[in-house]
Design a protein around this motif. Structure first.
Motif, mmCIF file in Angstrom:
data_model
loop_
_atom_site.group_PDB
_atom_site.id
_atom_site.type_symbol
_atom_site.label_atom_id
_atom_site.label_comp_id
_atom_site.label_asym_id
_atom_site.label_seq_id
_atom_site.Cartn_x
_atom_site.Cartn_y
_atom_site.Cartn_z
ATOM 1 N N PRO A 158 8.364 1.584 8.332
ATOM 2 C CA PRO A 158 8.438 2.477 9.499
ATOM 3 C C PRO A 158 7.706 1.905 10.715
ATOM 4 N N PRO A 159 8.018 2.420 11.899
ATOM 5 C CA PRO A 159 7.319 1.972 13.111
ATOM 6 C C PRO A 159 5.846 2.404 13.083
ATOM 7 N N PRO A 160 5.009 1.762 13.897
ATOM 8 C CA PRO A 160 3.571 2.066 13.915
ATOM 9 C C PRO A 160 3.250 3.543 14.142
ATOM 10 N N GLU A 161 4.071 4.232 14.912
ATOM 11 C CA GLU A 161 3.814 5.650 15.174
ATOM 12 C C GLU A 161 3.878 6.471 13.885
ATOM 13 N N ILE A 162 4.804 6.122 13.013
ATOM 14 C CA ILE A 162 4.926 6.832 11.731
ATOM 15 C C ILE A 162 3.730 6.505 10.850
ATOM 16 N N TRP A 163 3.356 5.213 10.806
ATOM 17 C CA TRP A 163 2.174 4.824 10.027
ATOM 18 C C TRP A 163 0.940 5.568 10.537
ATOM 19 N N SER A 164 0.815 5.691 11.853
ATOM 20 C CA SER A 164 -0.335 6.400 12.419
ATOM 21 C C SER A 164 -0.378 7.847 11.952
ATOM 22 N N ASP A 165 0.771 8.502 11.928
ATOM 23 C CA ASP A 165 0.817 9.883 11.431
ATOM 24 C C ASP A 165 0.407 9.948 9.961
ATOM 25 N N ILE A 166 0.881 9.000 9.179
ATOM 26 C CA ILE A 166 0.528 8.961 7.754
ATOM 27 C C ILE A 166 -0.974 8.767 7.588
ATOM 28 N N PHE A 167 -1.547 7.820 8.328
ATOM 29 C CA PHE A 167 -2.982 7.549 8.214
ATOM 30 C C PHE A 167 -3.811 8.739 8.699
ATOM 31 N N ARG A 168 -3.364 9.376 9.771
ATOM 32 C CA ARG A 168 -4.087 10.545 10.290
ATOM 33 C C ARG A 168 -4.143 11.648 9.239
ATOM 34 N N LEU A 169 -3.039 11.870 8.553
ATOM 35 C CA LEU A 169 -2.992 12.909 7.525
ATOM 36 C C LEU A 169 -3.735 12.498 6.253
ATOM 37 N N ALA A 170 -3.756 11.217 5.961
ATOM 38 C CA ALA A 170 -4.402 10.737 4.734
ATOM 39 C C ALA A 170 -5.923 10.698 4.851
ATOM 40 N N CYS A 171 -6.429 10.463 6.034
ATOM 41 C CA CYS A 171 -7.874 10.277 6.213
ATOM 42 C C CYS A 171 -8.578 11.602 6.462
ATOM 43 N N THR A 172 -8.531 12.470 5.468
ATOM 44 C CA THR A 172 -9.178 13.774 5.603
ATOM 45 C C THR A 172 -10.264 13.989 4.559
#
Length: 80
Positions: free
Chosen positions: A6-20
């Motif tokens: 996926p594009p970086p924007e999708i990865w960023s969303d994944i990382f934002r949700l994962a880092c909780t």
């Protein structure tokens, strides 16, 4: 260097949700690869749990050594 898939924007969303969690996921993501570390660095400190004065002191030292852009913390838990 970009992550595959996926594009970086999708990865960023994944990382934002994962880092909780208390910071474990952010640290783990930074060890996967250079590309993953670069893409996830703004989320690495999103949720932090510190126990004791020693961890707090080390955290402050680390914050002073990194780019201010990467210092985004949304959840901070501090205890004795």
């Amino acid at each position: 260097m970009a992550l595959p898939g996926p594009p970086p924007e999708i990865w960023s969303d994944i990382f934002r949700l994962a880092c909780t969690d208390g910071g474990e996921t952010g640290r783990s993501l930074s060890l996967v690869s250079q590309a993953c570390s670069e893409c996830s660095r703004t989320f690495k400190l999103r949720s932090i749990a510190l126990t004791g004065i020693r961890q707090l002191s080390r955290f402050v030292d680390m914050l002073q050594s990194i780019d201010p852009y990467d210092r985004t913390t949304e959840n901070l838990f501090v205890s004795n």
